[in-house]
Write a protein that holds these residues in place. Structure first.
Motif, mmCIF file in Angstrom:
data_model
loop_
_atom_site.group_PDB
_atom_site.id
_atom_site.type_symbol
_atom_site.label_atom_id
_atom_site.label_comp_id
_atom_site.label_asym_id
_atom_site.label_seq_id
_atom_site.Cartn_x
_atom_site.Cartn_y
_atom_site.Cartn_z
ATOM 1 N N GLU A 97 0.726 -1.162 0.047
ATOM 2 C CA GLU A 97 -0.090 0.016 -0.020
ATOM 3 C C GLU A 97 0.879 1.114 -0.095
ATOM 4 O O GLU A 97 0.614 2.297 -0.584
ATOM 5 N N ILE A 98 2.045 1.308 0.691
ATOM 6 C CA ILE A 98 3.145 2.242 0.683
ATOM 7 C C ILE A 98 3.359 2.614 -0.522
ATOM 8 O O ILE A 98 3.489 3.585 -1.079
ATOM 9 N N THR A 141 2.635 5.779 -2.877
ATOM 10 C CA THR A 141 3.672 6.767 -3.537
ATOM 11 C C THR A 141 3.536 6.905 -4.963
ATOM 12 O O THR A 141 3.742 8.133 -5.383
#
Length: 454
Positions: A374-375, A379
């Motif tokens: 998810e990060i 991003t």
């Protein structure tokens, strides 16, 4: 490996009914060990085995995931064998579905990929109609077939048209060709919709997701596990392959699809709070997680594609484990209603522990590979537009909220009358949950290597 599966299918005809389960499980375990050799594929290299079959890192990882989940499907479906509920045909359907998926993930020719992409619907339809729980399974099967087949017909038309414009007899899905076929068409935005719609429905993306909750609610445990863990990834795999081949750069429709996927994923996350069925809640949460996958793919960055791959792997294990848990609760209690299923913490501490672990993974709490995916997608989405931070941030927040809601609704409160039948989880059920959880927790250690490898 496929030949080994075919050999064991032949042996199934020779052995008596009690040996079906053991024969298939041990055969798949052997195939799972052999499939680990596929992970030697490099990032940008296809290992071609013929003019139609080739593997790269994306195909290899999804094939390994398919075999692993199929083993867990059989372990979670032992009730079918204990009750002699057409056990031979169930084994044949599951193994046939696995063979179709493995071939689809390794096809080099676009026409053959389309054929096996659609062929995966037949074993899934048999699982829903043959071993579903309620008479409404006929309606659920009709929804699934109408949505997926209706959306795939434009894809077939687009493939035929693309081959015509290329003056070629076939369409090879070679990694990173970027042939930009949209320059041959007058309306590139329509081309994007035609080629992407079939895979967006298979994922599924909001608002073409209505078939998924119906199919999950009526499907057996094995059907729900394969739908969430593998068939949804088949849509993501096709989306990546077509996007790599076509090279739709700067298309207006691409931005529209990305925006609809993100805001629709947020709405589907909100819809989780309205569900009273365990399977329906988990199914709507899958729509939200798949919106992250679409966002990573359409961001047109390698960082986003790596994050999408990580999310597909993590969601495959997490959602399959949650559906297996709901299936065990249904087999013990005879209901999946959140109104009736409560107070499990006092009656089955082992079951409460597994619910807690998978709800924590579902909300992407560390240490789990979901958080890293998810990060990475968040991003890459911010590189496309800073406004995407609003729906993506809300989806991450809402996933925490409905995961905590799912846990508290099932574990806390005064046990209702149906809960008196709850006598704890069997060792086989705990083994299935353990085999779901171990890859999610261990892959986070090597997650950086996976993300750099793809």
């Amino acid at each position: 490996m496929l030949g080994l599966l075919g050999l064991f299918i032949g042996l199934m005809f020779l052995y008596s009914r009690p040996l079906y389960w053991y024969l298939v499980v041990w055969a798949l375990c052997l195939c799972s060990l052999l499939s680990l050799t596929l992970l030697s594929s490099s990032e940008y290299t296809f290992s071609a085995y013929s003019s139609f079959v080739a593997l790269d890192s994306l195909s290899s990882l999804l094939i390994v995931l398919s075999i692993w989940i199929t083993i867990l499907m059989l372990l979670a479906s032992q009730e079918v064998y204990s009750k002699a509920n057409k056990a031979f045909y169930f084994s044949l359907t599951v193994v046939s579905l696995l063979m179709v998926l493995c071939v689809a993930f390794s096809m080099l020719d676009a026409y053959m990929f389309y054929f096996f992409f659609e062929s995966s619907l037949i074993p899934t339809l048999i699982l829903i109609l043959g071993w579903g729980y309620q008479p409404e399974r006929n309606q659920a099967a009709m929804y699934m077939m109408m949505y997926t087949l209706g959306a795939s017909l434009p894809l077939l038309t687009g493939l035929v048209t693309a081959v015509y414009w290329m003056d070629s007899g076939k369409m090879v899905m070679v990694h990173m060709l970027r042939s930009s076929l949209d320059s041959y068409f007058m309306y590139p935005n329509v081309v994007v919709l035609v080629f992407f719609l079939a895979f967006l429905v298979k994922l599924p993306m909001f608002p073409v997701h209505l078939w998924l909750p119906k199919a999950h609610v009526e499907a057996p445990v094995a059907g729900s596990m394969v739908l969430a863990a593998i068939l949804l990834k088949l849509g993501g795999y096709g989306l990546i392959r077509i996007y790599q081949f076509m090279g739709f750069l700067g298309s207006y429709m691409q931005t529209v699809l990305l925006t609809v996927a993100l805001w629709g994923g947020m709405l589907s996350s909100v819809a989780c709070f309205r569900q009273v069925d365990l399977k329906a809640l988990i199914a709507y949460s899958s729509v939200g997680h798949m919106s992250f996958v679409v966002a990573g793919i359409l961001s047109d960055t390698h960082w986003g594609w790596r994050g999408s791959l990580v999310l597909m792997l993590s969601h495959g294990f997490c959602s399959s484990g949650l559906f297996a848990l709901s299936g065990y609760c249904y087999s013990l209690l005879g209901t999946r209603s959140l109104i009736l299923v409560k107070g499990m913490l006092t009656l089955s501490p082992t079951g409460a522990f597994w619910w807690f672990m998978f709800c924590v993974v579902n909300m992407s709490a560390p240490p789990s590979i979901n958080l890293m995916g998810e990060i990475m997608v968040l991003t890459s989405g911010l590189f496309s537009c800073m406004m995407y931070a609003i729906p993506m941030g809300m989806m991450m927040f809402l996933s925490c909220v409905y995961s905590m809601y799912l846990y508290t609704a099932t574990q806390h409160g005064t046990p209702s009358e149906p809960m008196n039948a709850m006598h704890g989880f069997k060792p086989l059920a705990s083994l299935v949950m353990f085999l779901h959880l171990i890859p999610v927790k261990t892959l986070v250690i090597s997650g950086t290597l996976i993300s750099c490898w793809f």
